[in-house]
Motif scaffolding. Sequence first.
Motif, PDB file in Angstrom:
ATOM      1  N   LEU A  31       0.865  -1.186   0.000  1.00 64.80           N
ATOM      2  CA  LEU A  31       0.000   0.000   0.000  1.00 64.80           C
ATOM      3  C   LEU A  31       0.902   1.238   0.000  1.00 64.80           C
ATOM      4  O   LEU A  31       1.937   1.256   0.670  1.00 64.80           O
ATOM      5  N   LEU A  43      -3.541   6.908   2.736  1.00 65.43           N
ATOM      6  CA  LEU A  43      -3.089   6.186   1.540  1.00 65.43           C
ATOM      7  C   LEU A  43      -3.155   7.099   0.323  1.00 65.43           C
ATOM      8  O   LEU A  43      -3.959   8.042   0.270  1.00 65.43           O
ATOM      9  N   VAL A  47      -8.184   2.082  -0.965  1.00 61.85           N
ATOM     10  CA  VAL A  47      -7.974   0.640  -1.034  1.00 61.85           C
ATOM     11  C   VAL A  47      -9.145  -0.005  -0.298  1.00 61.85           C
ATOM     12  O   VAL A  47      -9.378   0.308   0.873  1.00 61.85           O
ATOM     13  N   GLU A 386      -6.307  -7.839   4.143  1.00 57.06           N
ATOM     14  CA  GLU A 386      -7.459  -7.248   3.482  1.00 57.06           C
ATOM     15  C   GLU A 386      -8.627  -7.092   4.463  1.00 57.06           C
ATOM     16  O   GLU A 386      -9.311  -6.066   4.472  1.00 57.06           O
ATOM     17  N   VAL A 389      -7.922  -4.103   6.563  1.00 55.84           N
ATOM     18  CA  VAL A 389      -8.051  -2.861   5.786  1.00 55.84           C
ATOM     19  C   VAL A 389      -9.527  -2.523   5.562  1.00 55.84           C
ATOM     20  O   VAL A 389      -9.933  -1.367   5.649  1.00 55.84           O
ATOM     21  N   TRP A 394      -4.654  -0.815   9.872  1.00 51.80           N
ATOM     22  CA  TRP A 394      -3.424  -1.402   9.370  1.00 51.80           C
ATOM     23  C   TRP A 394      -2.854  -2.385  10.383  1.00 51.80           C
ATOM     24  O   TRP A 394      -2.555  -2.013  11.523  1.00 51.80           O
TER      25      TRP A 394
END
Length: 429
Positions: A31, A43, A47, A386, A389, A394
């Motif tokens: 990322l 970011l 995402v 994932e 996220v 994180w």
Amino acid sequence: MPELSVPELVALDRAHVWHPYGPMPGRADPLVVESASGVRLRLAGPVHGRRELIDGMSSWWSAIHGYNHPVLNEAARGQLDRMSHVMFGGLTHEPAVRLATRLVEITPGPLRHVFLSDSGSVSVEVAVKMCLQYWRSVGRPSKQRLLTWRGGYHGDTWQPMAVCDPDGGMHGLWTGVLPRQVFAKAPPTEYEEPYADHLRETVARYADEVAAVIVEPVVQGAGGMRFHSPAYLRVLREACDDHGVLLIFDEIATGFGRTGTLFAADQAGVSPDVMCLGKAMTGGYLSMAATLCTSRVADGISRGEVPVLAHGPTFMANPLAAAVANASMDLLLGQDWAQEVKRLETGLRAGLAEAADLPGVTDVRVLGGLGVVQLDHEVDLPAATEAAVREGVWLRPFRDLIYTMPPFVTEDADLARISTAVLAAARAG
Ligand SMILES: *Cc1c(COP(=O)(O)O)cnc(C)c1O
């Protein structure tokens, strides 16, 4: 180079840039972080619908005050205007002197002398060099080996690798090439007299060839996130004293409050002969580490045949890093940090409790600002990442472990989201 789009950045990253413990190119796209502030990583593009992630990792134990902190920024800026670096051979400066003095004040009493280096692994190399050289200087050159317990992690350069767990750790590849050190069994969580005896016996048996025992006190970090009774540290201190062996505490991960006391050694009330600090020392801003030792160790070295400690990194005592470290310690010690860590502990205990009922979870453990969920299988890293996220958090699991060590400034609502994300990662991974 023109401004890079996110896909271009990722493509160039994969073409040229190594990442920690990764193949070349990496298995998954990293990322791209554009900036970070407080406990949030921003970011470069969304995402899974998220543009910002709450940081559950403190950038590997280090960013205890969060990112872009005005006080730390100011310390860096102020120092930048004076000088960012100057060699440390023959020269000194206030940031380094203040830092060393402060470290001597806040660590266990007998530690009086400080060697400032540029990373945790190097601080361990220096610690090992100090101990081997001490015995050489006092006429016991056969004491060259190190003794540790299994399950540890002490860094990625050569000497530290040799005392990382030889099986299952990241350095098993080098068995046979690394110096062969002495390993006791991994410490149990609770105090058990037979294990204490095993430690005593191992120290006694190898004392003639062992220069120092090196351990991470109370929490074994990257070797498996295992906790053990502080009473074992007293056992080691006594055994080392009885048999003429030095004791090194690697507090690179545990130092500066993470386990609920300023140093994990404080929980045992013992002082090592040598202590390594790093990670949170600069609040996660810059790379800097310290090796502290007692006057006995320093005097021994300085009265030896080669009466100097032959180590001197180019960026030793970097003023920028030292200035930020001083500001970070002012911040930490200027607040009720123990209360903040306690708050994290309470929040993580509540938030992670239900993980124990999830299929595939073998253990849930919390100590200070560290929460760990252990699975009965290797984490599916892409799936677990994932899942976290998607919850806006994180996390970076490894082996069979999904864990979090949030910045101390994480507010309760964000902490609850981190726990939710750990649960989601445990379900997915
Ligand atoms: C991270 C770590 C190290 C190595 O520090 P680096 O700065 O990564 O070289 C050594 N010991 C322990 C306990 C650590 O957690």
